[in-house]
Design a protein around this motif. Structure first.
Motif, PDB file in Angstrom:
ATOM      1  N   LEU A 107      93.485  -4.194   1.936  1.00  0.00           N
ATOM      2  CA  LEU A 107      93.059  -4.652   3.158  1.00  0.00           C
ATOM      3  C   LEU A 107      92.445  -3.638   4.014  1.00  0.00           C
ATOM      4  O   LEU A 107      92.662  -2.487   4.031  1.00  0.00           O
ATOM      5  CB  LEU A 107      94.321  -4.862   3.840  1.00  0.00           C
ATOM      6  CG  LEU A 107      95.602  -5.826   3.221  1.00  0.00           C
ATOM      7  CD1 LEU A 107      96.631  -5.839   3.946  1.00  0.00           C
ATOM      8  CD2 LEU A 107      94.978  -7.286   3.259  1.00  0.00           C
ATOM      9  N   GLN A 108      91.179  -4.195   4.547  1.00  0.00           N
ATOM     10  CA  GLN A 108      90.191  -3.244   5.330  1.00  0.00           C
ATOM     11  C   GLN A 108      90.904  -2.621   6.517  1.00  0.00           C
ATOM     12  O   GLN A 108      90.329  -1.453   6.828  1.00  0.00           O
ATOM     13  CB  GLN A 108      88.869  -3.868   5.535  1.00  0.00           C
ATOM     14  CG  GLN A 108      88.199  -4.453   4.705  1.00  0.00           C
ATOM     15  CD  GLN A 108      87.258  -3.543   4.013  1.00  0.00           C
ATOM     16  OE1 GLN A 108      87.403  -2.235   4.358  1.00  0.00           O
ATOM     17  NE2 GLN A 108      85.938  -3.920   3.235  1.00  0.00           N
ATOM     18  N   ILE A 121      90.863 -10.626  18.216  1.00  0.00           N
ATOM     19  CA  ILE A 121      90.809 -11.712  17.488  1.00  0.00           C
ATOM     20  C   ILE A 121      90.490 -13.040  18.285  1.00  0.00           C
ATOM     21  O   ILE A 121      90.825 -13.258  19.659  1.00  0.00           O
ATOM     22  CB  ILE A 121      92.207 -11.906  16.736  1.00  0.00           C
ATOM     23  CG1 ILE A 121      91.936 -12.930  15.732  1.00  0.00           C
ATOM     24  CG2 ILE A 121      93.341 -12.391  18.072  1.00  0.00           C
ATOM     25  CD1 ILE A 121      93.378 -13.491  14.901  1.00  0.00           C
ATOM     26  N   ASP A 122      89.635 -14.040  17.611  1.00  0.00           N
ATOM     27  CA  ASP A 122      89.409 -15.320  18.271  1.00  0.00           C
ATOM     28  C   ASP A 122      90.516 -16.179  18.485  1.00  0.00           C
ATOM     29  O   ASP A 122      91.757 -16.176  17.919  1.00  0.00           O
ATOM     30  CB  ASP A 122      88.387 -15.720  17.123  1.00  0.00           C
ATOM     31  CG  ASP A 122      87.927 -17.239  17.634  1.00  0.00           C
ATOM     32  OD1 ASP A 122      87.067 -17.291  18.407  1.00  0.00           O
ATOM     33  OD2 ASP A 122      88.476 -18.258  17.301  1.00  0.00           O
ATOM     34  N   CYS A 165      89.189 -11.687   9.258  1.00  0.00           N
ATOM     35  CA  CYS A 165      88.745 -11.728  10.680  1.00  0.00           C
ATOM     36  C   CYS A 165      88.330 -10.236  11.113  1.00  0.00           C
ATOM     37  O   CYS A 165      87.220 -10.092  11.667  1.00  0.00           O
ATOM     38  CB  CYS A 165      89.998 -11.965  11.659  1.00  0.00           C
ATOM     39  SG  CYS A 165      90.340 -13.720  11.417  1.00  0.00           S
ATOM     40  N   TYR A 166      89.039  -9.194  10.516  1.00  0.00           N
ATOM     41  CA  TYR A 166      88.608  -7.910  10.753  1.00  0.00           C
ATOM     42  C   TYR A 166      87.540  -7.565  10.024  1.00  0.00           C
ATOM     43  O   TYR A 166      86.290  -7.037  10.570  1.00  0.00           O
ATOM     44  CB  TYR A 166      89.877  -7.091  10.592  1.00  0.00           C
ATOM     45  CG  TYR A 166      89.477  -5.575  10.433  1.00  0.00           C
ATOM     46  CD1 TYR A 166      89.931  -4.767  11.463  1.00  0.00           C
ATOM     47  CD2 TYR A 166      88.870  -4.923   9.341  1.00  0.00           C
ATOM     48  CE1 TYR A 166      89.863  -3.577  11.710  1.00  0.00           C
ATOM     49  CE2 TYR A 166      88.649  -3.529   9.277  1.00  0.00           C
ATOM     50  CZ  TYR A 166      89.144  -2.923  10.646  1.00  0.00           C
ATOM     51  OH  TYR A 166      88.799  -1.421  10.749  1.00  0.00           O
ATOM     52  N   SER A 167      87.159  -7.905   9.087  1.00  0.00           N
ATOM     53  CA  SER A 167      85.836  -7.471   7.885  1.00  0.00           C
ATOM     54  C   SER A 167      84.885  -8.281   8.688  1.00  0.00           C
ATOM     55  O   SER A 167      83.569  -7.650   8.720  1.00  0.00           O
ATOM     56  CB  SER A 167      86.260  -8.046   6.434  1.00  0.00           C
ATOM     57  OG  SER A 167      87.362  -7.477   5.913  1.00  0.00           O
ATOM     58  N   LYS A 168      85.133  -9.721   9.203  1.00  0.00           N
ATOM     59  CA  LYS A 168      83.743 -10.287   9.764  1.00  0.00           C
ATOM     60  C   LYS A 168      83.360  -9.387  11.169  1.00  0.00           C
ATOM     61  O   LYS A 168      82.088  -9.201  11.293  1.00  0.00           O
ATOM     62  CB  LYS A 168      84.278 -11.624  10.146  1.00  0.00           C
ATOM     63  CG  LYS A 168      83.035 -12.421  10.901  1.00  0.00           C
ATOM     64  CD  LYS A 168      83.743 -13.770  11.352  1.00  0.00           C
ATOM     65  CE  LYS A 168      82.529 -14.626  11.962  1.00  0.00           C
ATOM     66  NZ  LYS A 168      83.012 -16.047  12.262  1.00  0.00           N
ATOM     67  N   GLN A 169      84.284  -8.969  12.063  1.00  0.00           N
ATOM     68  CA  GLN A 169      83.916  -8.321  13.120  1.00  0.00           C
ATOM     69  C   GLN A 169      83.221  -7.166  12.769  1.00  0.00           C
ATOM     70  O   GLN A 169      82.412  -6.687  13.467  1.00  0.00           O
ATOM     71  CB  GLN A 169      85.168  -7.986  13.800  1.00  0.00           C
ATOM     72  CG  GLN A 169      84.998  -7.319  15.268  1.00  0.00           C
ATOM     73  CD  GLN A 169      85.803  -7.604  16.365  1.00  0.00           C
ATOM     74  OE1 GLN A 169      86.570  -8.770  16.487  1.00  0.00           O
ATOM     75  NE2 GLN A 169      85.855  -6.741  17.268  1.00  0.00           N
TER      76      GLN A 169
END
Length: 282
Positions: A107-108, A121-122, A165-169
């Protein structure tokens, strides 16, 4: 320094995780003094005021902010009017069940010294996660013989969705089932950062070619092995400066620098400030 320890017998039966809403837990202690924990922690802050200091980085709280903390990290919480969920768990709760001791290292947002351990978060993503969180709290409240399996499955979904979600941000790889060397490196880095600072040492420990290790890590994190080592070592020095009274010489000795001047030069190069100035500023 106060250490918060996980209570696996809180409910009268053994459960290596816990989840509740902030507003329904009058015993929750937002410790404003430096402290550490022996478990993994995720705060889902739908609304709140204040700030959190984690990994030597102070974060002002905003709506729909999610914060992550790993065992033994130093932190301070100055939070008021919190609404949302507080999730804590021990590594064994998932690692043993899935026969994957490296799961949390996949997990990043855990053990990432290069990126913030929080993100906003969105709303749509949070609403989906919130359904799972409510299901988990219901299973804990009405615990039966098969509840542990349902809780693990829901928690696995939540943690993996958060990773996406975290990785995308932060423009990181969302891969959690990639090359195992990635996650092994993250694990051995946590174990050996106070004594090992060179890529060659980690490559030898992992029995992998240095160039291959760099290529794998670069594709996953955007950083070379040496950059990841430097980010994590800088974090460790900052922690010593902020939360101990050790001299620069003592910190250099504890972190296996050949002499204090080498530590100071390293710190200035990466932080653009001397260790003594950093300590005074905080």
């Amino acid at each position: 320094m106060r250490v918060f320890e996980f209570d696996s017998k809180k409910y009268g039966f053994e459960l290596m995780m816990d989840l509740h809403r902030f507003e329904t837990n009058p015993n929750l202690d937002f410790e404003s003094k430096p402290h550490t924990i022996d478990f993994y922690e995720i705060m889902f802050l739908e609304e709140s005021k204040g700030n959190v200091e984690l990994n030597n980085q102070k974060t002002q709280l905003t709506p729909l902010m999610i914060l992550f903390a790993s065992p033994h990290q130093k932190k301070r919480n100055k939070i008021t009017n919190a609404r949302g969920f507080h999730l804590v768990f021990k590594d064994d709760f998932l690692a043993n069940f899935f026969s994957d001791k490296l799961f949390v290292h996949r997990l990043q947002y855990f053990y990432n010294a290069a990126q913030p351990q929080f993100f906003q978060i969105d709303t749509a993503d949070y609403e989906l996660i919130k359904i799972c969180l409510n299901e988990i709290t219901a299973e804990i409240k009405n615990y039966t013989s098969d509840s542990k399996h349902i809780i693990r499955s829901l928690l696995y979904f939540v943690l993996t969705k958060l990773n996406r979600c975290y990785s995308k941000q932060y423009c990181l790889s969302k891969e959690t089932q990639g090359n195992p060397e990635i996650y092994t490196f993250k694990e051995v880095l946590e174990i050996n950062i106070r004594s090992m600072h060179k890529v060659e040492a980690y490559a030898a420990l992992m029995n992998i070619d240095r160039n291959k290790l760099n290529k794998i890590l670069k594709s996953y994190s955007g950083l070379t092995a040496q950059q990841m080592i430097h980010h994590r070592l800088l974090q460790e020095i900052k922690t010593e400066l902020l939360y101990t009274d050790k001299t620069i010489s003592e910190i250099a000795l504890d972190l296996n620098f050949s002499e204090p001047n080498n530590l100071s030069r390293f710190f200035v190069k990466l932080a653009n400030i001397s260790p003594s100035e950093f300590r005074k500023a905080k």
